[in-house]
Design a protein around this motif. Structure first.
Motif, mmCIF file in Angstrom:
data_model
loop_
_atom_site.group_PDB
_atom_site.id
_atom_site.type_symbol
_atom_site.label_atom_id
_atom_site.label_comp_id
_atom_site.label_asym_id
_atom_site.label_seq_id
_atom_site.Cartn_x
_atom_site.Cartn_y
_atom_site.Cartn_z
ATOM 1 N N SER A 1 0.854 -1.182 0.000
ATOM 2 C CA SER A 1 0.000 0.000 0.000
ATOM 3 C C SER A 1 0.893 1.236 0.000
ATOM 4 O O SER A 1 2.081 1.167 0.340
ATOM 5 C CB SER A 1 -0.907 0.012 1.229
ATOM 6 O OG SER A 1 -0.147 0.208 2.408
ATOM 7 N N SER B 1 2.401 1.990 3.485
ATOM 8 C CA SER B 1 3.371 0.990 3.901
ATOM 9 C C SER B 1 4.650 1.071 3.080
ATOM 10 O O SER B 1 5.754 0.891 3.600
ATOM 11 C CB SER B 1 2.773 -0.418 3.779
ATOM 12 O OG SER B 1 1.737 -0.612 4.709
ATOM 13 N N GLU C 1 1.140 -3.357 5.009
ATOM 14 C CA GLU C 1 -0.045 -3.845 4.310
ATOM 15 C C GLU C 1 0.318 -4.120 2.854
ATOM 16 O O GLU C 1 0.915 -3.268 2.192
ATOM 17 C CB GLU C 1 -1.155 -2.800 4.368
ATOM 18 C CG GLU C 1 -2.441 -3.229 3.658
ATOM 19 C CD GLU C 1 -3.467 -2.113 3.620
ATOM 20 O OE1 GLU C 1 -4.595 -2.375 3.201
ATOM 21 O OE2 GLU C 1 -3.123 -0.964 3.999
ATOM 22 N N LYS D 1 -6.140 -8.635 0.511
ATOM 23 C CA LYS D 1 -5.253 -7.764 1.286
ATOM 24 C C LYS D 1 -4.790 -8.495 2.534
ATOM 25 O O LYS D 1 -5.568 -9.171 3.197
ATOM 26 C CB LYS D 1 -5.989 -6.484 1.663
ATOM 27 C CG LYS D 1 -5.171 -5.525 2.514
ATOM 28 C CD LYS D 1 -5.993 -4.324 2.938
ATOM 29 C CE LYS D 1 -6.970 -4.697 4.034
ATOM 30 N NZ LYS D 1 -7.681 -3.505 4.569
ATOM 31 N N TRP E 1 -1.632 -8.399 5.943
ATOM 32 C CA TRP E 1 -0.592 -7.691 6.687
ATOM 33 C C TRP E 1 0.572 -8.627 6.933
ATOM 34 O O TRP E 1 0.376 -9.813 7.233
ATOM 35 C CB TRP E 1 -1.142 -7.188 8.026
ATOM 36 C CG TRP E 1 -1.964 -5.951 7.902
ATOM 37 C CD1 TRP E 1 -3.310 -5.889 7.637
ATOM 38 C CD2 TRP E 1 -1.514 -4.601 8.028
ATOM 39 N NE1 TRP E 1 -3.719 -4.578 7.584
ATOM 40 C CE2 TRP E 1 -2.636 -3.769 7.823
ATOM 41 C CE3 TRP E 1 -0.276 -4.015 8.292
ATOM 42 C CZ2 TRP E 1 -2.544 -2.378 7.885
ATOM 43 C CZ3 TRP E 1 -0.191 -2.636 8.353
ATOM 44 C CH2 TRP E 1 -1.310 -1.835 8.147
ATOM 45 N N THR F 1 -1.952 -11.306 9.279
ATOM 46 C CA THR F 1 -3.295 -10.814 8.972
ATOM 47 C C THR F 1 -4.292 -11.155 10.074
ATOM 48 O O THR F 1 -5.060 -10.294 10.527
ATOM 49 C CB THR F 1 -3.781 -11.398 7.634
ATOM 50 O OG1 THR F 1 -2.827 -11.084 6.612
ATOM 51 C CG2 THR F 1 -5.130 -10.822 7.251
#
Length: 360
Positions: free
Chosen positions: A123, A126, A149, A157, A159, A184
């Motif tokens: 992202s 990030s 992310e 999506k 993490w 995540t």
């Protein structure tokens, strides 16, 4: 019975003569020495030396097999744990990944991956943080840890937590390496706990804790511009007493919905007590706008409530005050004073706090 030494030599020769390729050039050299030895009279010391070398090579082969098994176990375990090992050469930026890293980013295992393509998965926020901490790590030689992310192509999506160390040679950084792990589910759990800590379980609005924190932030900014609106339902106690708490809860939920619709321009809407609500508006709010919102909210509150098949009406008293250079307590007190003035005024539902005027 034959000589054991001769049998060992013969077995080793037979291994080579049968066309089986022994692993390692050292064994080929050893077989050559065995052939040469057989062309001359065998001495006990020569046979002993050859046997020692064979045993040593066998031990190395077993160790290699063990290491390969361990590597395979690590690959499987790390993939199951949704984590992977990574390495980035400097300054070429060439990547080396374990299978777990490929899986995290949705790339085909074993494929050649360019760092520029990997960065597209991050992202915007990030990526900015990653580039900043990475540059600092290369410059200082210190490692870093970062939660980021990513949105890999064709993958939901997620993490990840990146742990990195820097390897230096003669004072110069030559590579970055570390571990990437999927967090995540951990983030979802934390977000869920944070939501419960900051929101009212019944209405889904912000709770008093989040409201107080945001009010403090608004006052810390200083200066005029925003507005605090306080709302209290009229006739709610009668609903609870005559129709029951279950109907009362439905009434609160429905009013919270109406409040959210009318005050959708607010920065924060909260339930701060049993039938008490608050809304914080940003600096763009002027007197005409806040009065219009308050009037529309008063009208919406008086619309019939239909809860569990029971139809009834409630009302709302509303007070508001514009922010100034003051403490959160002082601002709340002014809005609260306006609210109680509205309750006390016959036929009035909206009242502005104090004589302070918003900025032009």
């Amino acid at each position: 019975m034959g000589n054991p030494a001769d049998e060992t030599v013969t077995s080793a020769l037979q291994l080579g003569c049968d066309g089986v390729r022994p692993p390692g050039s050292a064994l080929y050299s050893l077989l050559g020495r065995l052939r040469s030895a057989l062309r001359s009279p065998l001495h006990a010391r020569t046979v002993w030396q050859l046997r020692q070398q064979i045993e040593h090579q066998t031990s190395l082969i077993r160790q290699l097999e063990t290491d390969l098994v361990r590597a395979e176990i690590f690959e499987r375990a790390s993939a199951a744990a949704r984590m992977g090992v990574w390495q980035c050469e400097l300054p070429s930026e060439q990547l080396t990944w374990s299978n777990g890293s490929y899986d995290l980013f949705g790339f085909q295992r074993g494929s050649e991956v360019a760092r520029s393509e990997v960065l597209k998965s991050y992202s915007e926020e990030s990526l900015y943080r990653l580039q900043r901490v990475r540059s600092n790590a290369i410059e200082t030689g210190s490692g870093f840890a970062l939660e980021a992310e990513i949105r890999p192509p064709g993958v939901e999506k997620r993490w990840i937590r990146i742990s990195a160390a820097v390897e230096r040679r003669n004072g110069e950084p030559i590579r970055l390496f570390g571990i990437k792990q999927d967090i995540t589910e951990e983030r979802k759990a934390l977000d869920g706990m944070r939501y419960l800590a900051e929101h009212d379980a019944m209405t889904g609005l912000a709770n008093r804790t989040q409201f107080q924190n945001r009010l403090a932030e608004v006052c810390e900014l200083g200066g005029p511009g925003g507005a605090l609106m306080l709302i209290d339902l009229d006739g709610f106690k009668r609903v609870n007493d005559t129709l029951g708490h279950a109907v009362g809860d439905e009434c609160l939920i429905e009013f919270a919905r109406r409040l959210s619709v009318v005050c959708q321009s607010a920065e924060l809407i909260a339930r701060i007590g049993g039938d008490e609500f608050a809304a914080l508006f940003g600096p763009a709010t002027d007197l005409q706008r806040i009065e219009s919102i308050a009037q529309r909210l008063s009208t919406a509150a008086q619309e019939p409530m239909n809860c569990s098949g029971r139809v009834f009406r409630v009302g709302a008293s509303i007070g508001f005050a514009f922010t100034e250079e003051e403490t959160p307590t002082a601002l709340f007190a002014r809005a609260d004073h306006a609210l109680y003035a509205a309750k006390a005024a016959i036929g009035a539902t909206v009242f502005r706090g104090s004589s302070h005027q918003p900025p032009d």
